[in-house]
Enzyme design. Structure first.
Site, PDB file in Angstrom:
ATOM      1  CG  LEU A  58      70.732  24.817  98.353  1.00 49.35           C
ATOM      2  CD1 LEU A  58      71.480  26.433  98.093  1.00 49.35           C
ATOM      3  CD2 LEU A  58      70.228  24.765  99.614  1.00 49.35           C
ATOM      4  CB  ALA A  59      66.751  24.075  93.030  1.00 48.37           C
ATOM      5  NE  ARG A 111      84.218  33.702  91.016  1.00 44.77           N
ATOM      6  CZ  ARG A 111      83.121  33.666  91.593  1.00 44.77           C
ATOM      7  NH1 ARG A 111      82.614  32.974  90.154  1.00 44.77           N
ATOM      8  NH2 ARG A 111      83.103  33.484  92.447  1.00 44.77           N
ATOM      9  CG  HIS A 158      82.908  27.256  90.261  1.00 43.15           C
ATOM     10  ND1 HIS A 158      83.290  26.986  91.398  1.00 43.15           N
ATOM     11  CD2 HIS A 158      82.314  28.415  90.945  1.00 43.15           C
ATOM     12  CE1 HIS A 158      82.633  26.789  92.436  1.00 43.15           C
ATOM     13  NE2 HIS A 158      82.465  28.434  91.563  1.00 43.15           N
ATOM     14  CD  GLU A 180      75.556  24.419  88.357  1.00 39.44           C
ATOM     15  OE1 GLU A 180      75.500  24.668  89.277  1.00 39.44           O
ATOM     16  OE2 GLU A 180      76.062  24.895  87.625  1.00 39.44           O
TER      17      GLU A 180
HETATM   18  C1  LIG Z   1      82.782  24.806  95.056  1.00 43.19           C
HETATM   19  C2  LIG Z   1      81.759  25.098  94.528  1.00 43.19           C
HETATM   20  C3  LIG Z   1      81.343  26.289  95.144  1.00 43.19           C
HETATM   21  C4  LIG Z   1      80.476  26.713  94.873  1.00 43.19           C
HETATM   22  N1  LIG Z   1      80.140  28.192  96.180  1.00 43.19           N
HETATM   23  C5  LIG Z   1      79.045  28.524  95.803  1.00 43.19           C
HETATM   24  C6  LIG Z   1      78.783  29.440  96.445  1.00 43.19           C
HETATM   25  O1  LIG Z   1      79.941  30.190  97.891  1.00 43.19           O
HETATM   26  N2  LIG Z   1      77.904  30.575  96.726  1.00 43.19           N
HETATM   27  C7  LIG Z   1      77.246  30.350  95.549  1.00 43.19           C
HETATM   28  O2  LIG Z   1      76.016  30.929  94.957  1.00 43.19           O
HETATM   29  N3  LIG Z   1      76.899  29.798  94.716  1.00 43.19           N
HETATM   30  C8  LIG Z   1      78.364  28.769  95.227  1.00 43.19           C
HETATM   31  N4  LIG Z   1      78.988  27.706  94.202  1.00 43.19           N
HETATM   32  C9  LIG Z   1      77.374  27.010  92.981  1.00 43.19           C
HETATM   33  C10 LIG Z   1      76.405  26.095  93.777  1.00 43.19           C
HETATM   34  O3  LIG Z   1      76.539  25.281  94.400  1.00 43.19           O
HETATM   35  C11 LIG Z   1      75.895  25.474  92.825  1.00 43.19           C
HETATM   36  O4  LIG Z   1      75.223  26.251  91.923  1.00 43.19           O
HETATM   37  C12 LIG Z   1      73.657  25.441  93.468  1.00 43.19           C
HETATM   38  O5  LIG Z   1      73.949  24.649  94.781  1.00 43.19           O
HETATM   39  C13 LIG Z   1      73.509  23.999  92.556  1.00 43.19           C
HETATM   40  O6  LIG Z   1      72.296  23.594  93.003  1.00 43.19           O
HETATM   41  P1  LIG Z   1      70.948  22.832  92.821  1.00 43.19           P
HETATM   42  O7  LIG Z   1      69.853  23.010  93.514  1.00 43.19           O
HETATM   43  O8  LIG Z   1      70.477  23.472  91.394  1.00 43.19           O
HETATM   44  O9  LIG Z   1      72.068  21.731  91.867  1.00 43.19           O
HETATM   45  P2  LIG Z   1      72.614  20.310  92.799  1.00 43.19           P
HETATM   46  O10 LIG Z   1      72.800  20.434  94.902  1.00 43.19           O
HETATM   47  O11 LIG Z   1      73.738  20.196  91.801  1.00 43.19           O
HETATM   48  O12 LIG Z   1      71.767  18.864  92.684  1.00 43.19           O
HETATM   49  C14 LIG Z   1      71.782  18.082  92.329  1.00 43.19           C
HETATM   50  C15 LIG Z   1      70.763  17.360  92.783  1.00 43.19           C
HETATM   51  O13 LIG Z   1      69.832  16.465  91.691  1.00 43.19           O
HETATM   52  C16 LIG Z   1      70.427  14.867  92.108  1.00 43.19           C
HETATM   53  N5  LIG Z   1      70.246  14.310  90.628  1.00 43.19           N
HETATM   54  C17 LIG Z   1      70.833  14.714  89.306  1.00 43.19           C
HETATM   55  N6  LIG Z   1      70.460  14.015  88.357  1.00 43.19           N
HETATM   56  C18 LIG Z   1      69.556  13.053  88.938  1.00 43.19           C
HETATM   57  C19 LIG Z   1      68.719  12.003  88.135  1.00 43.19           C
HETATM   58  N7  LIG Z   1      69.330  11.510  87.006  1.00 43.19           N
HETATM   59  N8  LIG Z   1      67.901  11.500  88.914  1.00 43.19           N
HETATM   60  C20 LIG Z   1      67.536  11.811  90.046  1.00 43.19           C
HETATM   61  N9  LIG Z   1      68.651  12.725  90.737  1.00 43.19           N
HETATM   62  C21 LIG Z   1      69.391  13.557  90.499  1.00 43.19           C
HETATM   63  C22 LIG Z   1      71.219  14.863  92.589  1.00 43.19           C
HETATM   64  O14 LIG Z   1      70.780  13.689  93.575  1.00 43.19           O
HETATM   65  C23 LIG Z   1      70.700  15.884  93.845  1.00 43.19           C
HETATM   66  O15 LIG Z   1      69.988  15.451  95.081  1.00 43.19           O
HETATM   67  C24 LIG Z   1      79.311  26.726  94.161  1.00 43.19           C
HETATM   68  C25 LIG Z   1      79.792  25.095  93.192  1.00 43.19           C
HETATM   69  C26 LIG Z   1      81.299  24.655  93.199  1.00 43.19           C
HETATM   70  C27 LIG Z   1      81.045  23.759  92.975  1.00 43.19           C
END
Ligand SMILES: Cc1cc2nc3c(=O)[nH]c(=O)nc-3n(C[C@H](O)[C@H](O)[C@H](O)COP(=O)(O)OP(=O)(O)OC[C@H]3O[C@@H](n4cnc5c(N)ncnc54)[C@H](O)[C@@H]3O)c2cc1C
Ligand code: SF4
Ligand code: FES
Lengths: 647, 256
Positions: free
Chosen positions: A53-54, A340, A411, A435
């Site tokens: 998402l980010a 929690r 989590h 995150e």
């Molecule tokens: C089961 C579960 C349920 C959840 N439910 C909720 C909810 O209901 N509401 C809520 O607000 N939050 C919820 N969360 C938390 C939330 O989903 C996450 O915190 C959030 O989606 C993280 O998004 P992000 O974009 O930061 O990272 P991520 O979605 O983890 O994306 C990381 C990206 O980085 C890439 N990447 C990683 N390392 C590298 C690298 N070295 N080189 C190249 N690419 C790399 C990956 O391929 C991926 O594209 C939940 C989490 C879990 C585990």
């Protein structure tokens, strides 16, 4: 110097928070920021690592604005990022229900929920832009739940007193991510985003003190690639898999963040991890990950364990007077609905006493018998049918007949790379989103707030603040021939060669499991100085073992999943020590960080605001060296500090 | 604890597709393994891989990530069925209690021209991304959106759109189809937007671009076998295909 006596050596970090009234800061800041002239934007290359998402929302938006975006992910498609798995929902202060919600209330709840360890100004901005996120997603065609009148439905989530959570059945993360993926696709089609799938960032390249590129490994061919840019954005997710078992997707890792840390980005609050109380427990030593069950189950389920240790009778054979409904008796007013961390910690207490249930003894019951008797099976099925089915699919047990078994699991990770108000790390030109940064949740994250933060960072914050760097600094052109690129690539190759050359006896997963056990036992739900010191020793030993006895077979010039995992585990092995150091230095209990030494007579977490109202950020100071501690003092202008009580 | 974990053990013979690289000749290799009924199918493969490494053999490459049935990474055809025997279940959600001691299980990757095999059980589904890039979105820049409540959507439409939007992009529909057609996958996205007011302005352009790209990517035609629906772990309905056909006809007529 031990980390415990290092705090005095710290310098204060400058968060660059704007001044003025809280509610005007973000608008003012946006006005004060330099702008990049639209016709100049195409002269700037922006690297975005991660398409969750980010990262996904940032890549799409920056491309729409005219920047040249190169986006990277380890998956075969941007759509598979871990964000896809989020279930519950996303918060926004829309007040569509007219139940008294407001930007201020969301801000207040988030600061309080974070146990007063977050930066007020960031949280306020988050609450402000939350409303724009929903507008954007709806315009993209994200199918949020709706009422019969055609308007959006909201629910109350994670103990919030207002209904501010937008949701798409149990698949909110999926629908939001597919929205961002669509926005990215549009820009890929237009030639504004160059998408690099199956690429792992293995190093950050810093030229003259500024982040100017990355080194990636092509996960199909094993090739190393150099990519230059004027700025690098990390949206690489959290580090929950340091515990091996967590609710995170299997490929989630700390590598991108850790590599950046070793190039100068400070790592903030690594000890803050969130443990979710209602997960399906592990069933055996082969367990590979844990599945989250919605917390809503605690609305009707009653948590209990047998009163006597080692009682191995089936749940139905244990009479009522031999059951201990420990949450209800200990917290009469909140009962099974305590937050929690409280629910998680108490589950650990009773299982530590030997009263856990199930084949591993690491579980407690969540019993629906009374609810079914009271409301009828149909009502319970209407409320939780899909969750019961999921549970049955995994465990083979039918929760209508026998109580569920649940246990806490890692989590979410609140810690991450330290960033200022612009989301810029301590390496100029390196921004961190989602995150992967530490910014908004303090010591504990509220439900449905991670999705909000990821999209706030990517859609709305970064597109404005990136100009502080691009328009504010003189950036010379660099090419991939630059010494810094050569050095970074060479050191990445060397690391890989080293891993391949160990030729020991133990598989990556076996070593990762062992690390997970150590982190869980010494830096999990409850931490103590003694346990942490011991844990640090164990992590060091295990790291030595890793470098002596790891076995990675096969060819590095082709798909080699064990080699990928080994590189990530090597980083977790280093990271785990910093995490434990951080937990040791934070000699108080707050949010997800519970120090056994700091609890009230009733076993509640005791904060120490006088000494620990700050963020701790660690600076890498060389292989095998203790990192240096820095601090960012936290000041609270709007929210009054109070102590939680759930009695 | 260990003793209890052994309860429910089963002896299995696995035939697994091994292939060194794209275009390399592949073949089935046989492995014996003791699994446990509580394991997931992928955990059984983890255990096998661990044993292979200990024996000095290269582990089997297979894709997975969420292990919760939502990311669409896992892609195994088990005994000829994409995602295995259980209805509406991805491989990662399949558990070994579906099997009995003594069973032989045949494991191979998706088979389709548009999904070339990369190694062992891993294939390249980049062609799916190409279809989405052709038009699977609403063209709205960030920041340009009106208040969410300015776009009311009747609940029935919203629910139908949601049903279609649940596609996880796994590719089982293609693997199951005798023609390796991507109609169900493409139709799911086309339907989502055809049902929503947000999709209206680009309605014709979208369906034509996505269908044309689908053809260019080497997917086969749909001849109404409906194997796709049966294999789909998310229960995406073939009514979406008829909707897409209507949308396509309408769009081509309008263009003329
Ligand atoms: C089961 C579960 C349920 C959840 N439910 C909720 C909810 O209901 N509401 C809520 O607000 N939050 C919820 N969360 C938390 C939330 O989903 C996450 O915190 C959030 O989606 C993280 O998004 P992000 O974009 O930061 O990272 P991520 O979605 O983890 O994306 C990381 C990206 O980085 C890439 N990447 C990683 N390392 C590298 C690298 N070295 N080189 C190249 N690419 C790399 C990956 O391929 C991926 O594209 C939940 C989490 C879990 C585990
Ligand atoms: S339609 Fe079903 S089978 Fe096809 S890709 Fe989508 S979820 Fe998978
Ligand atoms: S691993 Fe994600 S759907 Fe199977």
């Amino acid at each position: 110097m031990t980390p415990a006596d290092s705090p005095t050596a710290s310098e204060c970090l400058d968060s660059k928070v704007p001044s003025g009234p809280m509610s005007e800061r973000w608008s003012r800041h946006k006005f004060d920021l330099k702008l990049v002239n639209p016709s100049n934007r195409r002269k700037f290359d922006v690297i975005v690592v991660g398409t969750g998402l980010a990262g996904g929302s940032a890549a799409a938006t920056l491309a729409e604005m005219g920047y040249n975006v190169k986006a990277f992910c380890t998956h075969d498609s941007p759509r598979r990022a871990h964000s896809i798995a989020a279930q519950g929902g996303i918060n926004a202060a829309k007040n569509y229900k007219g139940d008294g919600d407001s930007v201020h209330r969301l801000f207040y709840d988030t600061v309080k929920g974070g146990d007063y360890r977050s930066r007020e100004s960031n949280v306020h901005r988050l609450a402000e832009v939350s409303v724009d996120i929903i507008d954007q997603c709806v315009a993209q065609g994200v199918p949020f739940a709706r009422e019969y009148g055609g308007l959006l439905d909201n629910r109350s989530f994670g103990g919030a007193q207002v209904s501010r959570t937008f949701y798409a059945r149990g698949q909110t993360g999926q629908q939001l991510l597919l929205g961002a993926y669509g926005a990215m696709n549009r820009m890929i089609q237009a030639g504004r985003i160059e998408m690099y799938n199956r690429r792992e960032m293995v190093d950050l390249v810093v030229v003259d003190g500024v982040a100017r590129g990355i080194i990636t490994r092509n996960l199909i061919t094993g090739e190393y690639e150099r990519h230059t840019a004027h700025t690098v954005l990390l949206g690489s997710g959290g580090y929950g898999n340091a515990f091996f078992l967590s609710t995170n997707a299997k490929n989630s890792n700390v590598t991108a963040a850790w590599r950046a840390h070793k190039r100068g980005a400070f790592f903030a609050n690594p000890c803050y991890t969130q443990i979710h109380p209602t997960c399906i427990p592990r069933s055996g030593d082969y367990q590979s990950k844990l599945t989250l069950m919605s917390e809503s189950l605690r609305n009707d389920g009653r948590v209990w364990v047998p009163k006597t240790k080692g009682d191995s009778r089936a749940a139905v054979d244990i009479p009522e007077n031999e059951r201990d409904y420990y949450l209800e008796s200990k917290y009469p007013s909140f009962g099974n609905l305590v937050p929690r961390d409280v629910a998680s910690r108490n589950a650990k207490l009773v299982t530590d006493e030997g009263r856990g249930v199930g084949p591993t003894g690491e579980a407690v019951y969540l019993d629906f018998a009374d609810a079914i008797k009271r409301d009828g099976r149909d009502t319970i099925a209407a409320r939780y049918g899909n969750l019961f089915e999921m549970y049955e699919r995994i465990t083979g047990d039918n929760p209508y007949e026998v109580p569920m078994r649940i246990f806490p699991a890692v989590h979410y990770t609140m810690g991450g790379l330290w960033v200022d108000y612009n989301l810029e790390s301590t390496v100029p030109g390196l921004f961190v989103l989602g995150e992967a940064n530490f910014s908004d949740h303090g010591a504990n994250r509220l439900g449905a707030s991670a999705l909000m933060q990821g999209l706030a960072d990517g859609y709305f914050v970064i597109p404005a603040t990136i100009a502080s760097h691009l328009a504010g600094r003189q950036l010379q052109e660099v090419t991939t021939d630059h010494e810094a690129f050569k050095e970074a690539e060479a050191s990445s190759r060397e690391r890989m060669d080293k891993l391949m050359a160990i030729k020991g006896t133990r598989s990556v997963d076996a070593l990762h499991r062992e690390l997970g056990n150590v982190v869980w036992n010494h830096c999990g739900m409850e931490r103590s100085a003694e346990g942490l010191n011991e844990g640090i020793k164990k992590v060091r030993d295990l790291r030595d073992q890793f470098w002596q006895d790891l076995r990675v077979l096969g060819d590095p010039q082709t798909v080699n999943q064990d080699l990928e995992k080994a590189g990530r585990l090597a980083d977790f092995m280093e990271f785990a020590e910093v995490m434990m150091n951080d937990a040791l230095v934070r000699d108080e209990s707050c949010g997800g960080h519970f120090r056994a030494e700091h609890q009230s007579d009733e076993g509640e977490a005791k904060r120490d605001d006088e000494n620990f109202s700050h963020t701790t950020a660690w600076e890498f100071s060389g292989e095998g060296q203790l990192p240096k501690e820095h601090r960012e003092p936290l000041t609270f202008e709007e929210v009054k500090l109070t102590t939680r009580s759930y009695k | 604890m260990i003793q209890k974990a052994n309860h429910g053990d089963m002896r299995l013979t696995l035939e697994v597709w091994r292939q060194a690289g794209p275009g390399a000749p592949g073949g089935f290799k046989t492995y014996e393994i003791v699994a446990n009924e509580h394991m997931s199918f992928l955990e059984m493969l983890d255990v096998l891989n661990q044993q292979l490494v200990e024996r000095g053999e290269e582990p089997i490459v297979f894709e997975h990530d969420c292990r919760e049935g939502i990311c669409g990474s896992c892609n195994l055809t088990i005994d000829g069925k994409p995602h295995g025997p259980r209805e509406r279940t991805t491989v990662c959600q399949l558990h070994m209690r579906e099997y009995r001691s003594g069973d032989h299980i045949k494991i191979e990757p998706w088979r389709a021209n548009a999904f070339p095999i990369i190694r062992d059980l891993m294939c390249d589904r980049g062609s799916f991304d190409k279809i989405q890039q052709a038009g699977g979105y609403v063209s709205v820049n960030t920041g340009a959106a009106p208040d969410a409540h300015c776009i009311p959507v009747p609940k029935e439409d919203a629910d139908l759109a949601f049903d279609a939007a649940q596609c996880i992009g796994c590719g089982a529909c293609v693997a199951a189809c005798p023609n390796a057609s991507a109609m169900l996958f493409t139709a799911a996205k086309v339907s989502q937007y055809a049902l929503l007011p947000q999709g209206e302005p680009e309605r014709e352009r979208r369906v034509i671009a996505m269908v044309d790209t689908m053809d260019e990517q080497g997917f086969g035609n749909c001849s109404n076998h409906y194997e796709c629906e049966a294999a789909c772990p998310k229960g995406i309905s073939v009514t979406n295909i008829s909707r897409m056909n209507r949308e396509y006809a309408r769009a081509t007529l309008k263009k003329r």
